[in-house]
Scaffold this motif. Structure first.
Motif, PDB file in Angstrom:
ATOM      1  N   ALA A  10       0.951  -1.274  -0.140  1.00 51.11           N
ATOM      2  CA  ALA A  10      -0.003  -0.031   0.089  1.00 51.11           C
ATOM      3  C   ALA A  10       0.880   1.221   0.072  1.00 51.11           C
ATOM      4  N   ASP A  11       0.228   2.500  -0.379  1.00 52.56           N
ATOM      5  CA  ASP A  11       1.124   3.635  -0.313  1.00 52.56           C
ATOM      6  C   ASP A  11       1.320   3.886   1.116  1.00 52.56           C
ATOM      7  N   ALA A  12       2.911   3.815   1.297  1.00 51.56           N
ATOM      8  CA  ALA A  12       3.524   3.979   2.791  1.00 51.56           C
ATOM      9  C   ALA A  12       3.308   5.284   3.375  1.00 51.56           C
ATOM     10  N   LEU A  13       2.985   6.513   2.347  1.00 45.82           N
ATOM     11  CA  LEU A  13       2.702   7.794   2.920  1.00 45.82           C
ATOM     12  C   LEU A  13       1.156   8.077   3.279  1.00 45.82           C
ATOM     13  N   ASP A  14       0.588   7.269   2.993  1.00 47.58           N
ATOM     14  CA  ASP A  14      -0.966   7.453   3.140  1.00 47.58           C
ATOM     15  C   ASP A  14      -1.507   6.654   4.208  1.00 47.58           C
ATOM     16  N   ALA A  15      -1.582   7.392   5.536  1.00 47.03           N
ATOM     17  CA  ALA A  15      -1.993   6.644   6.752  1.00 47.03           C
ATOM     18  C   ALA A  15      -3.248   5.497   6.604  1.00 47.03           C
ATOM     19  N   GLY A  16      -4.223   6.088   5.638  1.00 47.50           N
ATOM     20  CA  GLY A  16      -5.369   5.247   5.329  1.00 47.50           C
ATOM     21  C   GLY A  16      -4.995   3.863   4.919  1.00 47.50           C
ATOM     22  N   ALA A  17      -4.032   4.082   3.835  1.00 45.58           N
ATOM     23  CA  ALA A  17      -3.748   2.900   3.066  1.00 45.58           C
ATOM     24  C   ALA A  17      -3.066   1.850   3.996  1.00 45.58           C
ATOM     25  N   SER A  18      -2.180   2.154   4.631  1.00 50.56           N
ATOM     26  CA  SER A  18      -1.312   1.626   5.650  1.00 50.56           C
ATOM     27  C   SER A  18      -2.268   0.832   6.724  1.00 50.56           C
ATOM     28  N   ALA A  19      -3.302   1.592   7.030  1.00 51.35           N
ATOM     29  CA  ALA A  19      -4.409   0.898   7.930  1.00 51.35           C
ATOM     30  C   ALA A  19      -5.154  -0.215   7.310  1.00 51.35           C
ATOM     31  N   LYS A  20      -5.319  -0.100   5.813  1.00 52.78           N
ATOM     32  CA  LYS A  20      -6.041  -1.239   5.228  1.00 52.78           C
ATOM     33  C   LYS A  20      -5.164  -2.502   5.167  1.00 52.78           C
ATOM     34  N   ILE A  21      -3.777  -2.382   5.233  1.00 54.66           N
ATOM     35  CA  ILE A  21      -2.860  -3.435   5.339  1.00 54.66           C
ATOM     36  C   ILE A  21      -3.138  -4.366   6.739  1.00 54.66           C
ATOM     37  N   TYR A  22      -3.230  -3.422   7.709  1.00 55.84           N
ATOM     38  CA  TYR A  22      -3.348  -4.232   9.240  1.00 55.84           C
ATOM     39  C   TYR A  22      -4.767  -4.712   9.076  1.00 55.84           C
ATOM     40  N   GLN A  23      -5.921  -4.010   8.409  1.00 56.60           N
ATOM     41  CA  GLN A  23      -7.242  -4.730   8.789  1.00 56.60           C
ATOM     42  C   GLN A  23      -7.243  -6.047   7.591  1.00 56.60           C
ATOM     43  N   ALA A  24      -6.650  -5.969   6.347  1.00 59.29           N
ATOM     44  CA  ALA A  24      -6.830  -7.090   5.720  1.00 59.29           C
ATOM     45  C   ALA A  24      -6.080  -8.508   6.442  1.00 59.29           C
ATOM     46  N   LYS A  25      -4.749  -7.938   6.842  1.00 59.74           N
ATOM     47  CA  LYS A  25      -3.850  -9.288   7.410  1.00 59.74           C
ATOM     48  C   LYS A  25      -4.585  -9.658   8.854  1.00 59.74           C
ATOM     49  N   GLY A  26      -5.268  -8.802   9.597  1.00 56.82           N
ATOM     50  CA  GLY A  26      -5.496  -9.076  10.819  1.00 56.82           C
ATOM     51  C   GLY A  26      -4.169  -8.950  11.635  1.00 56.82           C
ATOM     52  N   ARG A  27      -3.518  -7.963  11.462  1.00 56.62           N
ATOM     53  CA  ARG A  27      -2.087  -7.851  11.938  1.00 56.62           C
ATOM     54  C   ARG A  27      -2.383  -6.693  13.246  1.00 56.62           C
ATOM     55  N   PRO A  28      -1.501  -6.800  14.414  1.00 54.40           N
ATOM     56  CA  PRO A  28      -1.718  -5.773  15.429  1.00 54.40           C
ATOM     57  C   PRO A  28      -1.125  -4.596  14.783  1.00 54.40           C
ATOM     58  N   SER A  29      -1.676  -3.400  15.325  1.00 53.12           N
ATOM     59  CA  SER A  29      -1.278  -2.206  14.794  1.00 53.12           C
ATOM     60  C   SER A  29       0.084  -1.581  15.273  1.00 53.12           C
ATOM     61  N   ASP A  30       0.522  -2.398  16.244  1.00 52.89           N
ATOM     62  CA  ASP A  30       1.807  -1.972  16.809  1.00 52.89           C
ATOM     63  C   ASP A  30       3.009  -2.477  16.101  1.00 52.89           C
ATOM     64  N   VAL A  67       6.543  10.124   6.963  1.00 49.16           N
ATOM     65  CA  VAL A  67       5.970   8.879   7.125  1.00 49.16           C
ATOM     66  C   VAL A  67       5.007   8.913   8.359  1.00 49.16           C
ATOM     67  N   PRO A  68       3.765   8.371   8.142  1.00 47.66           N
ATOM     68  CA  PRO A  68       2.622   8.537   9.022  1.00 47.66           C
ATOM     69  C   PRO A  68       3.021   7.357  10.236  1.00 47.66           C
ATOM     70  N   TYR A  69       2.566   7.694  11.197  1.00 45.41           N
ATOM     71  CA  TYR A  69       2.756   6.718  12.253  1.00 45.41           C
ATOM     72  C   TYR A  69       2.081   5.433  12.153  1.00 45.41           C
ATOM     73  N   ALA A  70       0.800   5.429  11.367  1.00 46.17           N
ATOM     74  CA  ALA A  70       0.413   4.305  10.870  1.00 46.17           C
ATOM     75  C   ALA A  70       0.950   3.344  10.029  1.00 46.17           C
ATOM     76  N   THR A  71       2.173   3.814   9.324  1.00 47.07           N
ATOM     77  CA  THR A  71       3.011   2.859   8.761  1.00 47.07           C
ATOM     78  C   THR A  71       4.117   2.449   9.688  1.00 47.07           C
ATOM     79  N   THR A  72       4.460   2.973  10.662  1.00 46.92           N
ATOM     80  CA  THR A  72       5.600   2.778  11.683  1.00 46.92           C
ATOM     81  C   THR A  72       5.287   2.112  12.971  1.00 46.92           C
TER      82      THR A  72
END
Length: 348
Positions: free
Chosen positions: A42-62, A108-113
Motif C-alpha cells: 500500500a502507499d506508505a505515505l498514506d495513513a489510511g492505506a497503511s491501515a488497510k494492510i493491518y485490517q486485511a492481515k488481521g495484524r496488530p497495529s503496533d 511517514v505516518p505513524y500508521a506505517t511505523t
C-alpha cells in the motif's frame, strides 16, 4: 474482485504494472513478488492505506511495516539523521534482502511505523517489485501477503489462499528466489543490531561496517515490549497443527521422531515430519516432506513456508521437524521455525 496477473512470470508487463500502480495511488492493496516473500503493498505515505494492510492481515497495529523503495534518493524524504553506515550498506546489499531501521521524517505516518519514530526501509531485488514501487509513487509499505500468523507466501497461490476477496490485486511473478524475509538491522542503536536474521548474515554485515550485534530477544521476545521491527513480538509463520522441533544427535533425533509418530498413528492420527533429502527415508508412520538438502541451505529456506502450508492442506495432526543448523542462513531458518513452533523444542 482480485486480478491475478499471470503474465508477469516471464517479465515485467508494463500495462499490468500501470494498473497496479494506479490501485496503489488511489489507496488500494496490491500483493507482489519480491526475492524474499510476496508482499502486501500500500502507499506508505498514506495513513489510511497503511491501515488497510493491518485490517486485511488481521495484524496488530503496533507491528511496524517495512517501506520499500526503488532508488537510494527516495530515502532522503522519509528518514532523518542517517548514519554513514546506511550508505555503505546500501552500496553493498541493495537492491537485496536487507532492511535498515532509521529515524523517520514527518513524511511517514505513524500508521506505517506502528507508532514509532523509526522507519524500516529496504530496496527489493526483483524487477516486478521495483517497477511497481516506481509506478505506485515511490514508497510502498509491505509486510508479507498472508493472514497474520500464517506461513509467509512464497508463491502467488499462497497469497490467494489467504487474501482472495480481501485485497484489490495479486501480481503473479512465480516462486520467490530466497523464501525467508529480509534481515532487519537497527541503525539507531549505538552498535548496529540485527532484529531479524535473514539471508544477509551477521558476518556479511560486519565485513562492511564493523561491529554488529544480534538482538537478545530474537528467540524469546518480551511480549510486554513494543516491537521495533516485524516479527519480534507476535507468533508468526505457524501451521494449523502443533509443531515441535526435535534437537540433538541426528540418529537420536530420528529415533525420537519415529517413536513419536508411531504413537500418533497408533492413536489413529496422521502426523507430519519435516526432514531433508539426506534423512527423509529414515521415517515411517508419517507424511514426510523433505525441505531440501543440507548441502544447499538456500533450498531449505526456499521450501520452509510452502511445506508448512502443505501440511495444512493435508490436515496432519502434529508436525515434528528436524533442526537446521546451516552456515549462513541457519539463524534465519531456525528463527522462523522457532516462531512457527511457538518455541516448542524436544531435546534428545
Amino acid at each position: 474482485m482480485i486480478t491475478v496477473l499471470e503474465d508477469m512470470r516471464d517479465g515485467v508487463c508494463e500495462d499490468g504494472i500501470c494498473r497496479a500502480g494506479e490501485v496503489l495511488r488511489r489507496g488500494g492493496l496490491v500483493a507482489f513478488p519480491t526475492e524474499t516473500v510476496y508482499g502486501l503493498g500500500a502507499d506508505a505515505l498514506d495513513a489510511g492505506a497503511s491501515a488497510k494492510i493491518y485490517q486485511a492481515k488481521g495484524r496488530p497495529s503496533d507491528n511496524p511495516l517495512i517501506v520499500h523503495i526503488a532508488d537510494w534518493e527516495a530515502i532522503e524524504r522519509i528518514t532523518v539523521d542517517r548514519p554513514a553506515q546506511a550508505k555503505l550498506l546500501s552500496d553493498a546489499f541493495w537492491p537485496g534482502p536487507l532492511t535498515m531501521i532509521l529515524r523517520k521524517s514527518a513524511a511517514v505516518p505513524y500508521a506505517t511505523t506502528g507508532g514509532l519514530d523509526t522507519v524500516a526501509v529496504r530496496m527489493p531485488d526483483n524487477p516486478i517489485a521495483l517497477a511497481l514501487i516506481r509506478a505506485g509513487g515511490g514508497y510502498i509499505a509491505a509486510p508479507s501477503a498472508n493472514t497474520s500468523g500464517r506461513p509467509s507466501p512464497t508463491m502467488a497461490q499462497h497469497v490467494a489462499e489467504d487474501m482472495d476477496g480481501v485485497i484489490d490485486m495479486i501480481i503473479d511473478g512465480g516462486p520467490v528466489s530466497i523464501g525467508l524475509e529480509s534481515t532487519i538491522l537497527d541503525l539507531t542503536e549505538e552498535t548496529p543490531t540485527i532484529l531479524r536474521p535473514g539471508f544477509i548474515s551477521q558476518e556479511m554485515l560486519r565485513e562492511v561496517i564493523g561491529p554488529v550485534e544480534m538482538d537478545r530477544g530474537l528467540l524469546a521476545a518480551d511480549s510486554s515490549v513494543r516491537p521495533k521491527a516485524p516479527g519480534m513480538k507476535y507468533r508468526h509463520y505457524a501451521p494449523r497443527a502443533p509443531l515441535f522441533i526435535v534437537e540433538g544427535d541426528r540418529e537420536k533425533v530420528q529415533e525420537k521422531i519415529n517413536a513419536l509418530t508411531t504413537l500418533e498413528r497408533e492413536s489413529g492420527r496422521m502426523p507430519g515430519v519435516i526432514a531433508t533429502d539426506e534423512t527423509s527415508g529414515s521415517y515411517a508412520h508419517a507424511i514426510v516432506e523433505s525441505i531440501g538438502s543440507r548441502a544447499d541451505e538456500r533450498s531449505i529456506a526456499r521450501h520452509l513456508y510452502a511445506i508448512l502450508r502443505e501440511f495444512d492442506r493435508l490436515e496432519v495432526s502434529v508436525i515434528y521437524s528436524e533442526s537446521f543448523e546451516t552456515p549462513q542462513m541457519g539463524p534465519a531458518i531456525m528463527n522462523r521455525l522457532m516462531k512457527a513452533a511457538g518455541h516448542q523444542v524436544i531435546c534428545v
